[in-house]
Scaffold this active site. Structure first.
Site, mmCIF file in Angstrom:
data_model
loop_
_atom_site.group_PDB
_atom_site.id
_atom_site.type_symbol
_atom_site.label_atom_id
_atom_site.label_comp_id
_atom_site.label_asym_id
_atom_site.label_seq_id
_atom_site.Cartn_x
_atom_site.Cartn_y
_atom_site.Cartn_z
ATOM 1 N N LYS A 195 0.861 -1.195 0.000
ATOM 2 C CA LYS A 195 0.000 0.000 0.000
ATOM 3 C C LYS A 195 0.891 1.237 0.000
ATOM 4 O O LYS A 195 1.446 1.619 1.024
ATOM 5 C CB LYS A 195 -0.879 -0.029 1.256
ATOM 6 C CG LYS A 195 -2.224 0.647 1.119
ATOM 7 C CD LYS A 195 -2.202 2.110 0.790
ATOM 8 C CE LYS A 195 -2.016 2.996 1.993
ATOM 9 N NZ LYS A 195 -1.930 4.436 1.645
ATOM 10 N N GLU A 269 8.764 1.071 11.433
ATOM 11 C CA GLU A 269 9.881 2.023 11.319
ATOM 12 C C GLU A 269 9.243 3.404 11.367
ATOM 13 O O GLU A 269 8.509 3.790 10.459
ATOM 14 C CB GLU A 269 10.633 1.762 10.005
ATOM 15 C CG GLU A 269 12.026 2.347 10.018
ATOM 16 C CD GLU A 269 12.055 3.738 9.448
ATOM 17 O OE1 GLU A 269 12.099 4.685 10.272
ATOM 18 O OE2 GLU A 269 12.020 3.904 8.237
ATOM 19 N N CYS A 303 13.160 10.295 7.899
ATOM 20 C CA CYS A 303 12.954 9.850 9.282
ATOM 21 C C CYS A 303 14.228 10.041 10.097
ATOM 22 O O CYS A 303 14.165 10.323 11.291
ATOM 23 C CB CYS A 303 12.477 8.412 9.330
ATOM 24 S SG CYS A 303 13.514 7.293 8.405
ATOM 25 N N GLU A 402 9.051 15.748 16.065
ATOM 26 C CA GLU A 402 9.466 15.563 14.669
ATOM 27 C C GLU A 402 8.695 16.565 13.806
ATOM 28 O O GLU A 402 7.467 16.585 13.803
ATOM 29 C CB GLU A 402 9.140 14.134 14.214
ATOM 30 C CG GLU A 402 9.531 13.888 12.773
ATOM 31 C CD GLU A 402 9.323 12.437 12.343
ATOM 32 O OE1 GLU A 402 8.192 11.939 12.446
ATOM 33 O OE2 GLU A 402 10.305 11.814 11.904
#
Ligand code: NDP
Length: 499
Positions: A195, A269, A303, A402
């Site tokens: 996906k 992750e 990331c 973040e």
């Protein structure tokens, strides 16, 4: 569909692919969504639609999982294929990616906004390398033997594919993240429902085409485009054995909860807020260059972005001034322009999110460079200028959270012990970096920092053969290398009674 003319820079191959109908790949066939739904994918440099994509729903996910299950049947071509033949298919897919590398880089650049040169030399090359790395695994999945573990019994282990895998990937490195997921799964002999992110579906669809061309049997790799609800349907599907996810920590927690209840295998992750530490004895010029690309590469949508810079207080002003000068001199531009280093952010939502952090930063920290959230040449694009704040407040939101954009916060520190403690205080633990000429300090900090990847005198190095993943809220499990293949294998103990 109201599409604009595609940019002139696109090759005929890229243009042809983008302009065709984009269905779902289920059981080797391209099909529309069961309910006919579609969504648009846009060019982030101007907000215009570039293609219409099938919007997979729960029924489509179910069809894809059934196809993946059938392809995993004991007597299926995939399960009866020899390990060397499975390896050959991965090599063949890598070769086909190589043959389409420029096309893939252009499609990625247009759909995501990233600079086309970086898409070519980083994303596409790394995807090819990853397939080659994992093509070495099918013939090297050994078990153990335990001839004397129990009296008169010969014991051995088998490592077998975990089954049908649901793989959900984000938009920051769309092709590369898809390949990071499918390569170990296919190497292990699993089947996949992939996906892609709704913002960047195109290269995953091209990957699906190339997988069919490579000869990967129908149903082994299915691609279901859609949005978060499509991902949710995949995670909740009872016939999926394992979920592999890369994305936000919030969605990762939700997936972990569902997978935990259903006892599905899961690897996550997730996000990061990674400290990049400059020690007093560092090569300051190299540290500044590394800090700059560590945060502004891919417009900070990484990331492992080096989003928190920590510099010893005596060097702090010099480092900040050098970085501010470079940030001010870097003008964002569209990804397809050959000189662009900082492209637009991927979407209006991400632009809004990063802009709101810049607003918060203006209140809680000092802005020393950038801060602009548009550019004159592309007023409708999702651009953010390379931005630099300084702060002494470890609790400021721009220090702890973040941001996932080209926004760096620099902080002064006193001593090594002080910086290690502060760097470890946050909730994340994906990456950390150290700039120093003193090996003793490099090893000392590599031991002290609680993060899955430690970079010494560099930033962002990734190897397909070395584990990648996070401590704490940055994830569960590891991708790449031995751990990466292990995440797609079940272990079985066999006892042969020889009495
Ligand atoms: P998400 O975590 O929402 O998206 C990542 C992937 O998960 C996409 O394919 C998404 O689909 C899918 N997804 C979304 N909701 C669900 C769900 N409930 N169940 C299953 N799958 C789901 O990230 P966003 O795109 O919303 O980005 C938000 C923030 O996440 C960023 O600002 C950044 O901080 C972080 N992020 C971190 C990444 C990383 O590499 N660690 C990558 C991307 C984002 P769809 O896109 O179609 O909604």
């Amino acid at each position: 569909m109201a599409t604009t003319a595609l940019p002139d820079q696109l090759s005929d191959e890229a243009r042809d692919f983008i302009s065709r109908d984009h269905g779902l790949l289920i059981n080797g066939e391209w099909v529309p969504a069961a309910d006919g739904a579609t969504f648009d994918t846009v060019d982030p440099s101007n907000g215009q639609t570039i293609a219409e994509i099938a919007q997979g729903g729960a029924e489509d996910v179910d069809r894809a999982v059934k196809a993946a299950r059938a392809a995993f049947a004991d007597d299926s071509p995939w399960r009866t294929m020899t390990a060397p033949d499975r390896a050959r298919l991965l090599v063949k897919l890598a070769e086909l990616l190589e043959g389409s590398a420029d096309q893939l880089a252009q499609i990625e650049s247009l759909d995501n906004g990233k600079p086309v040169t970086l898409a070519r030399v980083v994303d596409v090359n790394a995807a090819i390398g990853h397939l080659i790395e994992f093509s070495g695994w099918p013939t090297r999945i050994p078990g153990e033997t335990h001839p004397d573990a129990v009296a008169n019994t010969f014991g051995y282990t088998r490592r077998e594919p975990v089954g049908v895998c649901g793989q959900i990937v984000p938009w920051n490195f769309p092709l590369l993240m898809a390949v990071w997921k499918i390569a170990p799964a296919l190497a292990a002999g699993c089947t996949v429902v992939l996906k892609p992110a709704e913002q960047t579906p195109l290269t995953a669809l091209r990957l699906g085409e190339l997988a069919l061309e490579a000869g990967i049997p129908p149903g082994v790799l299915n691609v279901v485009t859609g949005d978060g609800s499509t991902g949710q349907a995949l995670v909740r599907h009872e016939d999926v054995n394992k979920i592999a996810f890369t994305g936000s920590t919030a969605v990762g927690r939700e997936i972990g909860e569902v997978a935990g209840k259903a006892l599905k295998r899961v690897t996550l992750e997730l996000g990061g807020k990674s400290p990049n530490i400059v020690l007093p004895d560092a090569d300051i010029e190299a540290a500044v260059t590394g800090a700059f690309s560590g945060i502004y590469f891919n417009s900070g949508q990484v990331c492992t972005a080096a989003s928190r810079l920590m510099v010893q207080k005596d060097q702090f002003d010099d480092v900040v001034n050098a970085l501010a000068a470079q940030a001010e001199a870097t003008m964002p531009g569209p990804g397809l322009a050959p000189t662009t280093f900082v492209g637009p952010l991927v979407s209006a939502e991400q632009h809004e999110r990063v802009s709101s952090y810049i607003e918060k930063g203006r209140d809680e920290a000092e802005l020393v460079a950038g801060g602009g959230t548009s550019i004159e040449s592309h007023p409708d694009g999702y651009f953010v200028k390379p931005t630099l704040f300084t702060s002494t407040d470890d609790n400021a939101s721009i220090v702890r959270e973040e941001i996932f954009g080209p926004v760096l916060v620099a902080q002064p520190y006193d001593s090594i012990e002080d910086v290690a403690r502060r760097a470890n205080e946050g909730s994340y633990g994906l990456a950390a970096g150290v700039w120093t000429k003193d090996l003793r300090n490099a090893h000392k900090l590599a031991g002290l920092l609680r993060a899955g990847s430690i970079y010494v005198n560099s930033w962002g190095t990734v190897s397909s053969s070395m584990p990648f993943g996070g401590f704490k809220a940055s994830g569960v499990g590891r991708e790449h290398g031995t751990a990466g293949i292990g995440a797609y294998l079940e272990e079985k103990s066999v006892f042969i009674n020889m009495a």
